[in-house]
Design an enzyme around this catalytic site. Sequence first.
Site, PDB file in Angstrom:
ATOM      1  N   ASP A   1      11.307  -1.043  -1.970  1.00 27.51           N
ATOM      2  CA  ASP A   1      11.291  -0.179  -0.785  1.00 27.51           C
ATOM      3  C   ASP A   1      11.732  -0.926   0.473  1.00 27.51           C
ATOM      4  OD1 ASP A   1       9.018  -1.759  -0.797  1.00 27.51           O
ATOM      5  OD2 ASP A   1       7.595  -0.121  -0.840  1.00 27.51           O
TER       6      ASP A   1
ATOM      7  N   ASN B   1      -4.778   3.924  -0.719  1.00 28.67           N
ATOM      8  CA  ASN B   1      -4.777   5.355  -1.052  1.00 28.67           C
ATOM      9  C   ASN B   1      -4.023   5.626  -2.353  1.00 28.67           C
ATOM     10  OD1 ASN B   1      -2.137   4.945  -0.312  1.00 28.67           O
ATOM     11  ND2 ASN B   1      -2.032   6.629   1.152  1.00 28.67           N
TER      12      ASN B   1
ATOM     13  N   HIS C   1      -0.947   4.483  -3.156  1.00 30.47           N
ATOM     14  CA  HIS C   1       0.523   4.540  -3.127  1.00 30.47           C
ATOM     15  C   HIS C   1       1.127   3.366  -3.887  1.00 30.47           C
ATOM     16  CE1 HIS C   1       0.294   2.009   0.687  1.00 30.47           C
ATOM     17  NE2 HIS C   1       1.338   1.445   0.117  1.00 30.47           N
TER      18      HIS C   1
ATOM     19  N   GLU D   1       3.737   8.001  -1.386  1.00 33.72           N
ATOM     20  CA  GLU D   1       2.421   8.396  -0.892  1.00 33.72           C
ATOM     21  C   GLU D   1       1.885   9.572  -1.718  1.00 33.72           C
ATOM     22  OE1 GLU D   1       0.810   6.593   1.038  1.00 33.72           O
ATOM     23  OE2 GLU D   1       1.827   6.041   2.900  1.00 33.72           O
TER      24      GLU D   1
HETATM   25  C1  GLP Z   1       3.024  -1.827   0.999  1.00 31.42           C
HETATM   26  C2  GLP Z   1       4.113  -1.836  -0.060  1.00 31.42           C
HETATM   27  C3  GLP Z   1       3.555  -1.611  -1.444  1.00 31.42           C
HETATM   28  C4  GLP Z   1       2.355  -2.520  -1.673  1.00 31.42           C
HETATM   29  C5  GLP Z   1       1.278  -2.191  -0.675  1.00 31.42           C
HETATM   30  C6  GLP Z   1       0.005  -2.994  -0.879  1.00 31.42           C
HETATM   31  O1  GLP Z   1       2.735  -0.561   1.468  1.00 31.42           O
HETATM   32  N1  GLP Z   1       5.125  -0.851   0.204  1.00 31.42           N
HETATM   33  O2  GLP Z   1       4.561  -1.876  -2.415  1.00 31.42           O
HETATM   34  O3  GLP Z   1       1.874  -2.349  -2.985  1.00 31.42           O
HETATM   35  O4  GLP Z   1       1.812  -2.468   0.623  1.00 31.42           O
HETATM   36  O5  GLP Z   1       0.068  -4.200  -0.183  1.00 31.42           O
HETATM   37  P1  GLP Z   1      -0.891  -5.428  -0.418  1.00 31.42           P
HETATM   38  O6  GLP Z   1      -0.482  -6.049  -1.702  1.00 31.42           O
HETATM   39  O7  GLP Z   1      -0.627  -6.340   0.754  1.00 31.42           O
HETATM   40  O8  GLP Z   1      -2.279  -4.908  -0.447  1.00 31.42           O
END
Ligand code: GLP
Length: 242
Positions: free
Chosen positions: A68, A137, A139, A144
């Site tokens: 992304d 949440n 995602h 989302e």
């Molecule tokens: C972002 C990314 C996701 C990731 C999420 C969780 O929103 N787009 O791909 O899984 O963060 O991040 P973290 O691993 O820092 O908790």
Amino acid sequence: MVKVKILPDKVNASEEVAQTLHDLIVEKPNAVIGVATGSTPELAYELLAEKIKEHNTDVSQLQFFALDEYIGLPWDHPESYHAVINRTVTVPLGVEPSQVHVPEAPDDATEGPVRYYDEHIEAAGGIDLQLLGIGRNGHIGFNEPGTPFDAPTHVGRLTDMTRQDNSRFFDSVDEVPPLAVTQGIGTILKSRKAILMAFGEAKADAIRDSLAQPPAEDRPGSGLQLHSDCVFYLDEAAAAKV
Ligand code: GLP
């Protein structure tokens, strides 16, 4: 189908994931690897980089596709996912920037170049191993709650919770872009193998919602139950509510 591996902590889990990645690279030097941002996979990338150095592993034919990218951040912004992937994957693993692909975010949030990302992945042979984290949440990527499970790469709007959570990387929540381009859940489901990592109690609800009930589009992580070969690597805190 989702298999669950619960390990004592993040270090043990990241070590197993790094070993799995290294085994794949040795077995298939032209493997196509899907990479995630966020803090969760960072240790696995570091451990993989150590293994590559230790074994002098050939990485010259690998291809990487990121999940992304924010819309509205220039690529040289330190928190753009182009910059994050360069810092955490491209440079440490010693691969050329031309081997690493990150979705192009159109300035005007139209679908324009977005849909070509899936064609690009297919032209590379499809993703052999997709790495994933998960948001509080549920995602995955920036899919989302409510995203259709068959969605291809697309533009999506971030929830307030996701912007709030990701504001730790910015000076304020207002600086977190409201829109992003993300591989869709449909794209992710086409990968040959997927590994989701989640560590810490803050992820326990998202993991429960992904595993404990049948798949439903208001719980994006539950879409992975439809994957043919998906493994969740969890520490005990993230697995506490399963
Ligand atoms: C972002 C990314 C996701 C990731 C999420 C969780 O929103 N787009 O791909 O899984 O963060 O991040 P973290 O691993 O820092 O908790």
